[in-house]
Design a protein around this motif. Sequence first.
Motif, short mmCIF file in Angstrom:
data_model
loop_
_atom_site.label_atom_id
_atom_site.label_comp_id
_atom_site.label_asym_id
_atom_site.label_seq_id
_atom_site.Cartn_x
_atom_site.Cartn_y
_atom_site.Cartn_z
N PHE A 13 0.82 -1.21 0.00
CA PHE A 13 0.00 0.00 0.00
C PHE A 13 0.85 1.26 0.00
O PHE A 13 0.70 2.13 -0.87
N TYR A 14 1.74 1.40 0.97
CA TYR A 14 2.47 2.65 1.12
C TYR A 14 3.53 2.86 0.05
O TYR A 14 3.75 3.99 -0.40
N GLU A 15 4.17 1.79 -0.39
CA GLU A 15 5.25 1.94 -1.36
C GLU A 15 4.76 1.83 -2.80
O GLU A 15 5.03 2.69 -3.63
N LYS A 16 4.02 0.77 -3.11
CA LYS A 16 3.64 0.52 -4.50
C LYS A 16 2.37 1.25 -4.92
O LYS A 16 2.25 1.68 -6.07
N GLN A 17 1.41 1.37 -4.01
CA GLN A 17 0.15 2.02 -4.37
C GLN A 17 0.15 3.51 -4.06
O GLN A 17 -0.27 4.32 -4.89
N LEU A 18 0.64 3.88 -2.88
CA LEU A 18 0.66 5.30 -2.52
C LEU A 18 1.91 6.00 -3.03
O LEU A 18 1.93 7.22 -3.17
N GLY A 19 2.96 5.24 -3.32
CA GLY A 19 4.14 5.82 -3.96
C GLY A 19 5.19 6.38 -3.03
O GLY A 19 6.04 7.16 -3.46
N MET A 20 5.17 6.00 -1.75
CA MET A 20 6.21 6.46 -0.84
C MET A 20 7.50 5.68 -1.08
O MET A 20 7.49 4.61 -1.69
N GLN A 21 8.59 6.22 -0.58
CA GLN A 21 9.87 5.54 -0.71
C GLN A 21 10.21 4.83 0.59
O GLN A 21 10.16 5.42 1.66
N PHE A 22 10.53 3.54 0.48
CA PHE A 22 10.97 2.79 1.65
C PHE A 22 12.37 3.24 2.02
O PHE A 22 13.28 3.24 1.19
N VAL A 159 7.53 19.43 -6.87
CA VAL A 159 6.08 19.55 -6.92
C VAL A 159 5.52 18.73 -8.07
O VAL A 159 4.45 18.14 -7.97
N ASP A 160 6.24 18.65 -9.18
CA ASP A 160 5.76 17.89 -10.34
C ASP A 160 5.63 16.41 -10.04
O ASP A 160 4.91 15.69 -10.73
N ASP A 161 6.33 15.92 -9.01
CA ASP A 161 6.29 14.50 -8.68
C ASP A 161 5.23 14.15 -7.65
O ASP A 161 5.06 12.99 -7.31
N VAL A 162 4.51 15.18 -7.14
CA VAL A 162 3.56 14.92 -6.07
C VAL A 162 2.47 13.95 -6.52
O VAL A 162 2.02 13.11 -5.77
N LYS A 163 2.05 14.06 -7.78
CA LYS A 163 0.98 13.19 -8.27
C LYS A 163 1.36 11.73 -8.14
O LYS A 163 0.57 10.89 -7.73
N SER A 164 2.59 11.39 -8.53
CA SER A 164 3.01 10.00 -8.47
C SER A 164 3.52 9.61 -7.10
O SER A 164 3.62 8.44 -6.78
N SER A 165 3.86 10.60 -6.28
CA SER A 165 4.38 10.31 -4.95
C SER A 165 3.79 11.29 -3.95
O SER A 165 4.38 12.33 -3.68
N PRO A 166 2.60 11.00 -3.41
CA PRO A 166 1.98 11.90 -2.43
C PRO A 166 2.93 12.21 -1.28
O PRO A 166 3.72 11.37 -0.88
N VAL A 167 2.84 13.42 -0.77
CA VAL A 167 3.76 13.89 0.27
C VAL A 167 3.07 13.91 1.62
O VAL A 167 2.00 14.50 1.79
N LEU A 168 3.68 13.27 2.60
CA LEU A 168 3.15 13.24 3.96
C LEU A 168 3.19 14.65 4.54
O LEU A 168 4.23 15.28 4.60
N ALA A 169 2.02 15.15 4.96
CA ALA A 169 1.92 16.54 5.38
C ALA A 169 1.41 16.73 6.80
O ALA A 169 1.71 17.74 7.42
N GLU A 170 0.62 15.79 7.32
CA GLU A 170 -0.09 16.09 8.57
C GLU A 170 -0.50 14.82 9.30
O GLU A 170 -0.79 13.79 8.69
N THR A 171 -0.51 14.91 10.64
CA THR A 171 -1.12 13.89 11.49
C THR A 171 -2.15 14.59 12.36
O THR A 171 -1.85 15.61 12.99
N MET A 172 -3.38 14.05 12.41
CA MET A 172 -4.45 14.67 13.19
C MET A 172 -4.80 13.82 14.40
O MET A 172 -4.97 12.60 14.30
N LEU A 173 -4.93 14.50 15.56
CA LEU A 173 -5.35 13.88 16.81
C LEU A 173 -6.50 14.68 17.39
O LEU A 173 -6.58 15.90 17.22
N ARG A 174 -7.39 14.01 18.10
CA ARG A 174 -8.47 14.70 18.81
C ARG A 174 -7.96 15.20 20.16
O ARG A 174 -7.22 14.49 20.85
#
Length: 325
Positions: A13-22, A159-174
């Motif tokens: 999921f995180y590497e192949k589908q979402l496009g993050m780098q291990f 920025v041009d690579d964001v589409k293929s590799s989404p960028v982690l931006a935020e963690t939300m807590l209540r």
Amino acid sequence: MLRIKDPKKSRTFYEKQLGMQFLTRFDFPSLAFSLYFYASTEQKIPNDHLSQAETAKWLWNVQCPTLELTYNWGTEKDSEFHYHNGNEDPKGFVHVTFVVNDVKETVEELQSQGVPVIQHPSHSEIGKCAYVSDPDGYWIQLVSGERKTGYLYSNTKSVDDVKSSPVLAETMLRIKDPAVSKEFYEKGLGMNFLGHLEIPSSRSTVYYYGYANSSSNEIYSMINKFKTYQWTIPRMALQYLWDSESDSFLSYHNGNSEPKGFGHIGLTVDDIYGACYRIQKAGYKIIRKPGPFQDVGEIAFVSDPDGYWIELIQRSSLRSPKSAL
């Protein structure tokens, strides 16, 4: 940090589908668990010949947000085993957010690969967004937004690579009480207040904190032009339901007691002993005193006002204590 059941499914999921780098994996045989680290970065990854200790020194100096996944060995063999995503009772953790160029296209691509869609793209107070689920049921928010260069994103993909590799931006807590949380994150951890967003339809406000590598004037500009600058700095988002501080029975689940799921927020620091001394002196709880952990450096854990764990990690090599706790 999020706990995961099956590292193979999570890696897909995180590497192949979402496009993050291990980035790397740490194994702790005596404790029967492993840590997996992912990011969107072009920084040089150490070769496989480095020891785990040498790799850790490199990792704690990576200048971009990283996602840490904890795998307790053998959980994938238990068909009944699962982790708690924080969005069912008892509630606590909400989601992690990734910035993409086009939410609709990203969701369609993920859905075609079998990723569950929690909420299809729609317009919200932060712009166009959607929610998908990772293999353990954690909510992943996808938002459209141009990621600015500079700050902690200076070493991430263009920025041009964001589409293929989404960028982690935020963690939300209540959170229960924004005034109490403000004291902790600003004075206890030294974070900058980046802005807030009121959402009357859900009777809630989201408060944003992060480390702004800029002058006070620039931070002030970010607050006043929040939507323009909202994805400039990796941040924590604290969701406050109006009047919740008046409910003496309300508390949020930190994910480290049963049912487990979300683990902690991790921060690297230059002086872990001094940081813990200041945090304890300010009246906050130290869960684990600073000191070596296995072969990956020095760590400590502190608690925020809602009981969420914050891990502090010594950024450079091992140091001698400067302040006794």
